[in-house]
Design an enzyme around this catalytic site. Structure first.
Site, PDB file in Angstrom:
ATOM      1  N   GLU A  55       0.823  -1.214   0.000  1.00  0.00           N
ATOM      2  CA  GLU A  55       0.000   0.000   0.000  1.00  0.00           C
ATOM      3  C   GLU A  55       0.861   1.270   0.000  1.00  0.00           C
ATOM      4  O   GLU A  55       0.413   2.335   0.403  1.00  0.00           O
ATOM      5  CB  GLU A  55      -0.959   0.011   1.196  1.00  0.00           C
ATOM      6  CG  GLU A  55      -1.912  -1.166   1.253  1.00  0.00           C
ATOM      7  CD  GLU A  55      -2.966  -1.180   0.148  1.00  0.00           C
ATOM      8  OE1 GLU A  55      -2.779  -0.486  -0.874  1.00  0.00           O
ATOM      9  OE2 GLU A  55      -3.952  -1.902   0.315  1.00  0.00           O
ATOM     10  N   HIS A  94      -3.327   2.643   8.075  1.00  0.00           N
ATOM     11  CA  HIS A  94      -4.394   1.998   7.306  1.00  0.00           C
ATOM     12  C   HIS A  94      -4.776   0.712   8.027  1.00  0.00           C
ATOM     13  O   HIS A  94      -3.898  -0.091   8.364  1.00  0.00           O
ATOM     14  CB  HIS A  94      -3.920   1.683   5.881  1.00  0.00           C
ATOM     15  CG  HIS A  94      -4.811   0.720   5.152  1.00  0.00           C
ATOM     16  ND1 HIS A  94      -6.154   0.947   4.969  1.00  0.00           N
ATOM     17  CD2 HIS A  94      -4.553  -0.477   4.573  1.00  0.00           C
ATOM     18  CE1 HIS A  94      -6.681  -0.072   4.309  1.00  0.00           C
ATOM     19  NE2 HIS A  94      -5.737  -0.955   4.061  1.00  0.00           N
ATOM     20  N   TYR A 151     -15.087  13.611  20.283  1.00  0.00           N
ATOM     21  CA  TYR A 151     -13.753  13.116  19.917  1.00  0.00           C
ATOM     22  C   TYR A 151     -13.668  12.675  18.462  1.00  0.00           C
ATOM     23  O   TYR A 151     -12.611  12.781  17.854  1.00  0.00           O
ATOM     24  CB  TYR A 151     -13.281  12.020  20.896  1.00  0.00           C
ATOM     25  CG  TYR A 151     -12.455  12.655  21.985  1.00  0.00           C
ATOM     26  CD1 TYR A 151     -13.070  13.445  22.963  1.00  0.00           C
ATOM     27  CD2 TYR A 151     -11.072  12.551  22.002  1.00  0.00           C
ATOM     28  CE1 TYR A 151     -12.318  14.084  23.926  1.00  0.00           C
ATOM     29  CE2 TYR A 151     -10.323  13.187  22.968  1.00  0.00           C
ATOM     30  CZ  TYR A 151     -10.955  13.956  23.926  1.00  0.00           C
ATOM     31  OH  TYR A 151     -10.202  14.604  24.872  1.00  0.00           O
TER      32      TYR A 151
END
Ligand code: 13P
Length: 210
Positions: free
Chosen positions: A73, A92, A119
């Site tokens: 990736e 990821h 949050y």
């Protein structure tokens, strides 16, 4: 943090993410920007059992210089880090609830998770783009990732999972965890009428903590 400390920190965060079930098998990858290139988790590595010394190092042109071969990736991480100069790290994951939302949401949709909690807004921000499906590791995803990263700290890849950036590794990991919890809440509350934060409440959070 120096490079040795960052390698240890990637392994420590990987262990915690794996321990919570946010990464399973050899899924998930982490990258961190260095003054002289990038660190990246190796391809096919289990995030729960990373050896700091074997984490891949890439030069500023993203060429592999040492350690095990980097994650497939690399195009995804590169697109985010090159588009967001303020970002120091990218995480990821294939975390279950964020991935479930990534299977339900329509590509191009800017906000597949409502602003239910402070949050989520503080860590992820106003928008969470959904990028259309690409095969894992497909270099063709880079322009779409870069376009999404232009205006967003995090995104969902359709049928795949979340990609989250932060100024630091800690910030990227905390945001990825918050995103997973927000996705879980959104799914738990699906079909009911939860109160979302109002636009004024969202703006107040972003002007105070953004
Ligand atoms: P790598 O093992 O190459 O890092 O790929 C895992 C993954 O999460 C694919 O999306």
């Amino acid at each position: 943090m120096n490079e040795t400390e960052l390698r240890e920190a990637i392994a420590a965060h990987g262990r915690l993410l794996f321990g919570r079930g946010y990464a399973v098998g050899s899924a998930g990858n982490i990258s961190v920007r260095l003054p002289d290139g990038y660190l990246m988790t190796p391809t096919n590595a289990c995030l729960g059992r990373l050896d700091p010394a074997r984490i891949s190092k890439l030069d500023p042109g993203w060429r592999h210089v040492s350690g095990d071969a980097p994650s497939k990736e690399v195009f995804m991480h590169r697109a985010v880090l090159e588009t967001r100069p303020e970002a120091g790290a990218v995480v990821h994951l294939h975390s279950t609830h964020a991935t479930a939302i990534a299977c339900l949401a329509a590509p191009g949709e800017p906000a597949p998770i409502p602003p239910l909690t402070p949050y989520f807004v503080m860590r992820i921000g106003r928008v969470l783009p959904v990028v259309r499906y690409y095969r894992p590791g497909d270099a063709a995803m880079a322009p779409a990732i870069a376009a999404a990263a232009q205006g967003a700290r995090a995104m969902l890849l359709a049928n795949h999972g979340p990609v989250v950036s932060g100024r630091t590794l800690d910030e990227a990991v905390y945001a990825a965890e918050e995103l997973e919890e927000a996705a879980k809440l959104a799914l738990l509350l699906q079909g009911r009428q939860p109160r979302s934060l109002t636009p004024a409440e969202v703006e107040d959070l972003l002007s105070t903590f953004g």
